[in-house]
Design a protein around this motif. Structure first.
Motif, PDB file in Angstrom:
ATOM      1  N   LYS A  16       0.994  -1.158  -0.114  1.00 57.15           N
ATOM      2  CA  LYS A  16       0.016  -0.088  -0.190  1.00 57.15           C
ATOM      3  C   LYS A  16       1.040   1.297   0.044  1.00 57.15           C
ATOM      4  CE  LYS A  16      -3.641  -2.364   2.426  1.00 57.15           C
ATOM      5  NZ  LYS A  16      -4.440  -2.539   3.572  1.00 57.15           N
ATOM      6  N   VAL A  17       1.400   1.572  -1.199  1.00 52.42           N
ATOM      7  CA  VAL A  17       2.383   2.785  -1.372  1.00 52.42           C
ATOM      8  C   VAL A  17       1.895   4.043  -0.996  1.00 52.42           C
ATOM      9  CG1 VAL A  17       3.715   1.372  -2.989  1.00 52.42           C
ATOM     10  CG2 VAL A  17       1.779   2.776  -3.619  1.00 52.42           C
ATOM     11  N   ASN A  18       0.603   4.220  -1.019  1.00 54.30           N
ATOM     12  CA  ASN A  18       0.040   5.483  -0.426  1.00 54.30           C
ATOM     13  C   ASN A  18      -0.380   5.423   0.957  1.00 54.30           C
ATOM     14  OD1 ASN A  18      -2.179   3.642  -0.666  1.00 54.30           O
ATOM     15  ND2 ASN A  18      -3.660   5.194  -1.308  1.00 54.30           N
ATOM     16  N   GLU A  21       0.677   9.011   2.821  1.00 60.00           N
ATOM     17  CA  GLU A  21      -0.127   9.891   2.487  1.00 60.00           C
ATOM     18  C   GLU A  21      -1.490  10.055   3.004  1.00 60.00           C
ATOM     19  OE1 GLU A  21       1.649   8.320   0.537  1.00 60.00           O
ATOM     20  OE2 GLU A  21       3.307   9.687  -0.159  1.00 60.00           O
ATOM     21  N   LEU A  22      -2.122   8.533   3.166  1.00 62.39           N
ATOM     22  CA  LEU A  22      -3.451   8.545   3.583  1.00 62.39           C
ATOM     23  C   LEU A  22      -3.381   8.635   5.265  1.00 62.39           C
ATOM     24  CD1 LEU A  22      -4.677   5.319   1.853  1.00 62.39           C
ATOM     25  CD2 LEU A  22      -5.364   7.691   1.539  1.00 62.39           C
ATOM     26  N   CYS A  58       5.563   6.436   7.661  1.00 65.75           N
ATOM     27  CA  CYS A  58       4.375   6.801   8.799  1.00 65.75           C
ATOM     28  C   CYS A  58       4.597   7.350   9.822  1.00 65.75           C
ATOM     29  CB  CYS A  58       3.375   5.404   8.916  1.00 65.75           C
ATOM     30  SG  CYS A  58       2.552   4.964   7.059  1.00 65.75           S
TER      31      CYS A  58
END
Length: 208
Positions: A16-18, A21-22, A58
């Motif tokens: 989940k490369v995003n 950002e999430l 993160c």
């Protein structure tokens, strides 16, 4: 789709490369002090983390945003030592290691791709020496703890030496799907361990 239907579970990783950002967006929506757990299903320091560094990114966001809620990590991998610089920047932080066995035969079968338990305990010791709050998650409690109680004492003494702040314990509590997979695997790979595995689900075992 995360994977081709012909690929067996455990032979693929959906990245989940995003995620960073999430996470940054979600942090802005939080009201009051919450908590974030890394992670309840997939180890956030699995081998793919060495390449993609999503967990590190993160954690950097959490540190930069000065998040005030509890950040708790549970892993089996010494790779977490890489991120000690970020751990120390987070206001409320703890990190734990899952320690399922003391290198017994059943443990080596069901965790054959995971770092050895002695490596995990050594990692806990390094984290504690760095001034971090640490814990151990001992679960599920496998049959060798009942057949030879010294195994439990041996493990607890090692965790005490590592300086963990507290320990969680969990009995074997398998869903029907996971239970069938585990029992079929042990029956094929080491049938002599089946009686002990079945014993670990009994009420007597839990009380002992």
């Amino acid at each position: 789709k995360w994977h081709h239907p012909e690929i067996e579970w455990g032979d693929y990783v959906g990245v989940k490369v995003n995620a960073p950002e999430l996470l940054k967006k979600e942090l802005k929506k939080l009201s009051g002090v919450e908590s974030i757990f890394f992670s309840s299903v997939t180890d956030c320091y699995q081998p793919a983390e060495s390449k993609y560094q999503l967990t590190r990114k993160c954690l950097e966001i959490i540190a930069e945003e000065k998040y005030s809620g509890l950040i708790s990590i549970l892993t089996k991998s010494p790779l977490c030592l890489r991120d000690m610089d970020i751990f120390k920047r987070i206001k409320d932080f703890e990190i734990g290691m899952t320690v399922t066995t003391t290198e017994d035969q059943l443990g080596s079968l069901i965790e054959k791709l995971a770092p050895p338990s002695d490596s995990r305990i050594a990692t806990l010791k390094k984290l504690k020496q760095a001034g971090l709050r640490t814990y151990a998650f001992v679960g599920p409690l496998l049959p060798h703890f009942a057949s030879d109680p010294q195994n439990m004492e041996k493990l607890f003494l090692k965790l005490e030496d590592a300086g963990v702040d507290y320990i969680y314990l969990e009995h074997i509590n398998l869903s029907p799907y996971i239970k069938k997979m585990l029992f079929d695997f042990v029956q094929r790979s080491a049938p002599q361990l089946m009686d002990g595995l079945k014993q670990a689900e009994t009420e007597i075992y839990r009380k002992d």
